[in-house]
Design a protein around this motif. Structure first.
Motif, mmCIF file in Angstrom:
data_model
loop_
_atom_site.group_PDB
_atom_site.id
_atom_site.type_symbol
_atom_site.label_atom_id
_atom_site.label_comp_id
_atom_site.label_asym_id
_atom_site.label_seq_id
_atom_site.Cartn_x
_atom_site.Cartn_y
_atom_site.Cartn_z
ATOM 1 N N ILE A 125 -8.121 -5.936 -9.783
ATOM 2 C CA ILE A 125 -9.453 -6.531 -9.835
ATOM 3 C C ILE A 125 -9.912 -6.346 -11.270
ATOM 4 N N LYS A 126 -9.993 -7.420 -12.001
ATOM 5 C CA LYS A 126 -10.280 -7.376 -13.444
ATOM 6 C C LYS A 126 -9.383 -6.325 -14.101
ATOM 7 N N ASN A 127 -9.930 -5.208 -14.612
ATOM 8 C CA ASN A 127 -9.085 -4.210 -15.295
ATOM 9 C C ASN A 127 -8.676 -3.061 -14.404
ATOM 10 N N LEU A 128 -8.980 -3.135 -13.134
ATOM 11 C CA LEU A 128 -8.733 -1.984 -12.257
ATOM 12 C C LEU A 128 -7.526 -2.232 -11.358
ATOM 13 N N GLU A 129 -6.569 -1.284 -11.480
ATOM 14 C CA GLU A 129 -5.364 -1.380 -10.658
ATOM 15 C C GLU A 129 -5.576 -0.549 -9.398
ATOM 16 N N ILE A 130 -5.363 -1.171 -8.262
ATOM 17 C CA ILE A 130 -5.649 -0.491 -7.001
ATOM 18 C C ILE A 130 -4.505 -0.741 -6.015
ATOM 19 N N THR A 131 -4.019 0.340 -5.422
ATOM 20 C CA THR A 131 -2.830 0.240 -4.560
ATOM 21 C C THR A 131 -3.170 0.639 -3.135
ATOM 22 N N ALA A 132 -2.773 -0.177 -2.176
ATOM 23 C CA ALA A 132 -3.035 0.132 -0.769
ATOM 24 C C ALA A 132 -2.054 1.185 -0.274
ATOM 25 N N SER A 133 -2.489 1.982 0.680
ATOM 26 C CA SER A 133 -1.656 3.031 1.282
ATOM 27 C C SER A 133 -0.770 2.439 2.376
ATOM 28 N N ILE A 134 -0.031 3.296 3.029
ATOM 29 C CA ILE A 134 0.587 2.880 4.290
ATOM 30 C C ILE A 134 -0.538 2.661 5.301
ATOM 31 N N PRO A 135 -0.285 1.957 6.403
ATOM 32 C CA PRO A 135 -1.360 1.753 7.380
ATOM 33 C C PRO A 135 -1.864 3.096 7.909
ATOM 34 N N HIS A 136 -3.166 3.226 7.943
ATOM 35 C CA HIS A 136 -3.766 4.410 8.566
ATOM 36 C C HIS A 136 -3.732 4.255 10.083
ATOM 37 N N ASP A 137 -3.942 5.362 10.787
ATOM 38 C CA ASP A 137 -3.957 5.321 12.255
ATOM 39 C C ASP A 137 -5.403 5.511 12.711
ATOM 40 N N HIS A 138 -6.081 4.393 12.974
ATOM 41 C CA HIS A 138 -7.527 4.463 13.219
ATOM 42 C C HIS A 138 -7.968 3.513 14.339
ATOM 43 N N GLY A 139 -7.013 2.954 15.049
ATOM 44 C CA GLY A 139 -7.365 2.078 16.176
ATOM 45 C C GLY A 139 -7.566 0.621 15.789
ATOM 46 N N VAL A 140 -7.857 0.356 14.528
ATOM 47 C CA VAL A 140 -7.897 -1.012 13.994
ATOM 48 C C VAL A 140 -7.069 -1.013 12.708
ATOM 49 N N GLU A 141 -6.778 -2.210 12.200
ATOM 50 C CA GLU A 141 -6.002 -2.282 10.958
ATOM 51 C C GLU A 141 -6.800 -1.619 9.826
ATOM 52 N N CYS A 142 -6.240 -0.580 9.234
ATOM 53 C CA CYS A 142 -7.003 0.218 8.254
ATOM 54 C C CYS A 142 -6.084 0.760 7.168
ATOM 55 N N TYR A 143 -6.571 0.743 5.934
ATOM 56 C CA TYR A 143 -5.803 1.246 4.792
ATOM 57 C C TYR A 143 -6.679 2.114 3.901
ATOM 58 N N GLY A 144 -6.040 3.047 3.219
ATOM 59 C CA GLY A 144 -6.688 3.729 2.110
ATOM 60 C C GLY A 144 -6.148 3.147 0.813
ATOM 61 N N PHE A 145 -6.592 3.703 -0.311
ATOM 62 C CA PHE A 145 -6.220 3.137 -1.606
ATOM 63 C C PHE A 145 -6.106 4.227 -2.661
ATOM 64 N N THR A 146 -5.358 3.920 -3.712
ATOM 65 C CA THR A 146 -5.458 4.744 -4.920
ATOM 66 C C THR A 146 -5.816 3.816 -6.083
ATOM 67 N N MET A 147 -6.594 4.372 -7.010
ATOM 68 C CA MET A 147 -7.010 3.590 -8.186
ATOM 69 C C MET A 147 -6.529 4.312 -9.423
#
Ligand SMILES: [Zn+2]
Length: 250
Positions: A125-147
């Motif tokens: 996103i513009k100058n920010l690199e952001i990576t999605a995690s493996i799928p979290h286990d939360h009952g709905v489709e959910c991800y965490g991220f690292t920036m």
């Protein structure tokens, strides 16, 4: 260098209804890039109250479709695109947000880009690199991220039950922002982390700073700032319990 602004620090309905703490996401201002993360209930009002309509938003990220993370998604798309008059910005959200029309269909052509989250995938996103995690286990489709910034790798460990494979997605982080609903979670079908999980993250990943947030009644009754102090003492790193409207400077 930038900062992360915590609009709210809970997702729990009873706490929201009693107006003890606000639900609401984060405003990330890093690398000259402005991102709204998990715009839950009240995030839009808090954003406008703080920043007005003059600051440009470059992207909106939704980790999952629960109302305390996605309620204000549509109005933020309107704001980011100046009511659809300027095609700009990115939306990064689970496929479920589109499939279930959490993102209103009339807004689909407003942003420059709408990307469905894929596990272990990096987005710009513009100058920010952001990576999605493996799928979290939360009952709905959910991800965490690292920036990634020039000095830090920041983990956004969103809602999930604890399972050891999670640690891998956040292993390079020196700063962790963790949604920790419970002090000690003794529900069998838990969908959120507790402090024991935080300790696993600290021991394995060895961050220098951990921010705990997204509290429910269970952890609030144990006083998160005292818990944070105890963890600071125990592990010799900085642990902070987030407060509504707190800014974390990087
Ligand atoms: Zn949730």
């Amino acid at each position: 260098m930038g900062y992360i602004h915590f609009f709210g620090t809970t997702g729990n309905k009873d706490i929201i209804f009693k107006n003890i703490r606000s639900a609401g996401g984060l405003y990330i201002n890093i690398n000259d890039t402005h991102v709204v993360f998990d715009p839950g209930i009240n995030t839009f009002y808090k954003y406008i109250h703080t920043y007005g309509d003059k600051e440009t938003i470059d992207g909106i990220i939704v980790s999952h479709v629960h109302i305390d993370h996605a309620n204000d998604l549509n109005i933020f798309i309107e704001l980011m695109t100046n009511g659809g008059r300027e095609k700009r910005g990115s939306v990064i959200a689970p496929k479920q947000a589109i499939d279930n029309q959490i993102l209103q269909p009339y807004l689909e052509n407003f942003p420059e880009k709408i990307e469905n989250i894929e596990p272990n995938t990096t987005y710009m996103i513009k100058n920010l690199e952001i990576t999605a995690s493996i799928p979290h286990d939360h009952g709905v489709e959910c991800y965490g991220f690292t920036m990634k910034t020039s000095k830090h790798r920041i983990g956004l460990v969103t809602d999930t039950r604890y399972f050891p494979e999670l640690l891998n997605s956040y292993k390079d982080c020196d700063i962790l922002i963790m949604n920790v609903a419970y002090y000690i979670n003794n529900k069998e079908k838990a969908k959120h982390l507790d402090i024991l999980a935080v300790e696993e993250f600290i021991k394995t990943i060895q961050p220098t700073k951990v921010i705990i947030t997204h509290f429910n009644k269970n952890i609030l009754s144990e006083n998160p700032s005292e818990i944070a102090k105890d963890l600071t003492k125990k592990y010799g790193i900085e642990v902070i319990a987030a407060e509504d409207d707190m800014k974390l400077y990087l």
